[in-house]
Design a protein around this motif. Structure first.
Motif, short mmCIF file in Angstrom:
data_model
loop_
_atom_site.label_atom_id
_atom_site.label_comp_id
_atom_site.label_asym_id
_atom_site.label_seq_id
_atom_site.Cartn_x
_atom_site.Cartn_y
_atom_site.Cartn_z
N CYS A 207 5.34 6.56 -12.36
CA CYS A 207 6.36 5.71 -11.75
C CYS A 207 6.62 4.47 -12.60
CB CYS A 207 5.90 5.29 -10.35
SG CYS A 207 6.95 4.05 -9.57
N PRO A 208 7.89 4.17 -12.91
CA PRO A 208 8.19 2.99 -13.74
C PRO A 208 7.82 1.67 -13.07
CG PRO A 208 10.22 4.03 -12.96
CD PRO A 208 9.09 4.94 -12.58
N PHE A 209 7.71 1.65 -11.75
CA PHE A 209 7.30 0.43 -11.06
C PHE A 209 5.79 0.22 -11.23
CE2 PHE A 209 11.18 1.81 -9.03
CZ PHE A 209 11.91 0.63 -8.93
N LEU B 263 3.42 4.10 1.46
CA LEU B 263 4.84 4.40 1.35
C LEU B 263 5.31 4.57 -0.08
CD1 LEU B 263 6.13 1.72 3.89
CD2 LEU B 263 5.79 4.17 4.31
N ARG B 264 4.78 3.75 -0.97
CA ARG B 264 5.31 3.67 -2.32
C ARG B 264 4.18 3.57 -3.33
NH1 ARG B 264 10.55 3.99 -1.75
NH2 ARG B 264 11.48 2.89 -0.04
N THR B 265 4.56 3.72 -4.60
CA THR B 265 3.65 3.40 -5.69
C THR B 265 4.34 2.31 -6.52
OG1 THR B 265 4.56 5.19 -7.08
CG2 THR B 265 2.61 5.69 -5.76
N PRO B 266 3.70 1.16 -6.63
CA PRO B 266 2.44 0.76 -6.05
C PRO B 266 2.59 0.20 -4.62
CG PRO B 266 3.18 -0.95 -7.54
CD PRO B 266 4.20 0.16 -7.60
N HIS B 267 1.55 0.35 -3.82
CA HIS B 267 1.47 -0.19 -2.46
C HIS B 267 0.04 -0.69 -2.27
CE1 HIS B 267 2.60 0.50 2.06
NE2 HIS B 267 2.03 -0.68 1.86
N PHE B 268 -0.12 -1.98 -2.01
CA PHE B 268 -1.43 -2.64 -1.97
C PHE B 268 -1.88 -2.92 -0.54
CE2 PHE B 268 0.24 -3.39 -6.12
CZ PHE B 268 -0.86 -3.42 -6.96
N TYR B 269 -3.19 -2.80 -0.34
CA TYR B 269 -3.84 -3.13 0.93
C TYR B 269 -5.06 -3.99 0.60
CZ TYR B 269 -1.14 0.79 2.78
OH TYR B 269 -0.11 1.62 3.14
N VAL B 270 -5.19 -5.13 1.26
CA VAL B 270 -6.31 -6.03 1.02
C VAL B 270 -7.13 -6.16 2.29
CG1 VAL B 270 -7.01 -8.35 0.33
CG2 VAL B 270 -4.97 -7.32 -0.70
N PHE B 271 -8.43 -5.89 2.14
CA PHE B 271 -9.36 -5.95 3.27
C PHE B 271 -10.42 -7.02 3.00
CE2 PHE B 271 -7.70 -1.68 2.97
CZ PHE B 271 -7.36 -1.39 4.28
N ASP B 272 -10.82 -7.71 4.06
CA ASP B 272 -11.89 -8.70 3.93
C ASP B 272 -13.26 -8.03 4.11
OD1 ASP B 272 -12.24 -8.35 6.72
OD2 ASP B 272 -11.24 -10.24 7.21
#
Length: 176
Positions: free
Chosen positions: A27-29, A98-107
């Protein structure tokens, strides 16, 4: 399975902050923002944080997203994150990627503190003006509430092997 040759599960990750992001090889993104992600990871070396990239794209849709190509990509680029293959796509479905990249941050308690994009222009990261992921991480490490906990991920759609899962009713999509 990781490109490091090991199988991983969630109990392997004990860092104070865990960043899971859905990514891929083509993916170019993703390729446009990889170096920005590398810079962010490198800037946090002294923090108790772990970055995990997961490729959930179907190889049937794009052969460049095969596990073998993932291994080659990591050997060539030597990215400072773990790169895992979600061949069944079950992890992406559980996260709602949903997408690449798609980030999730957990504590530390593994509560979701941020989800969305890393920056406002992932295809041309050198033109980015807003760094949502960095801002969220700065707030988390400062003990603050994340001021913008959800942003729209910008990138290619996750390449599903069958019909794409339905996460929410269409009318709710404008809220995310």
């Amino acid at each position: 399975m990781g490109t490091d040759g090991l199988k991983h599960n969630s109990s392997d990750f004990t860092a104070e902050v865990l960043v899971v992001f859905f990514t891929c090889n083509h993916c170019p993104f993703v390729t446009g923002s990889d170096e920005n992600t590398r810079t962010l990871v490198d800037s946090l070396k002294n923090r108790d944080i772990k970055f995990i990239g997961i490729n959930s794209n179907s190889v049937k849709t794009n052969p460049d997203d095969s596990f073998e190509k993932m291994v080659e990509r990591m050997q060539t680029n030597k990215f400072p994150w773990l790169y895992l293959y979600d061949e069944s796509q079950e992890i992406a479905k559980k996260f709602g990627a949903l997408r690449t990249p798609h980030f999730y941050v957990f504590d530390k308690k593994r509560e979701l503190r941020y989800t969305g994009r890393a920056l406002d222009n992932p295809r041309n990261a050198n033109e980015a003006k807003v760094f949502d992921l960095k801002n969220a991480l700065d707030e988390i490490f400062s003990g603050k509430k994340v001021s913008k906990p959800i942003t729209n991920p910008i990138g290619c759609n996750v390449k599903w092997s069958g019909q794409a899962p339905h996460w929410m009713p269409p009318e709710a999509c404008d809220l995310v």
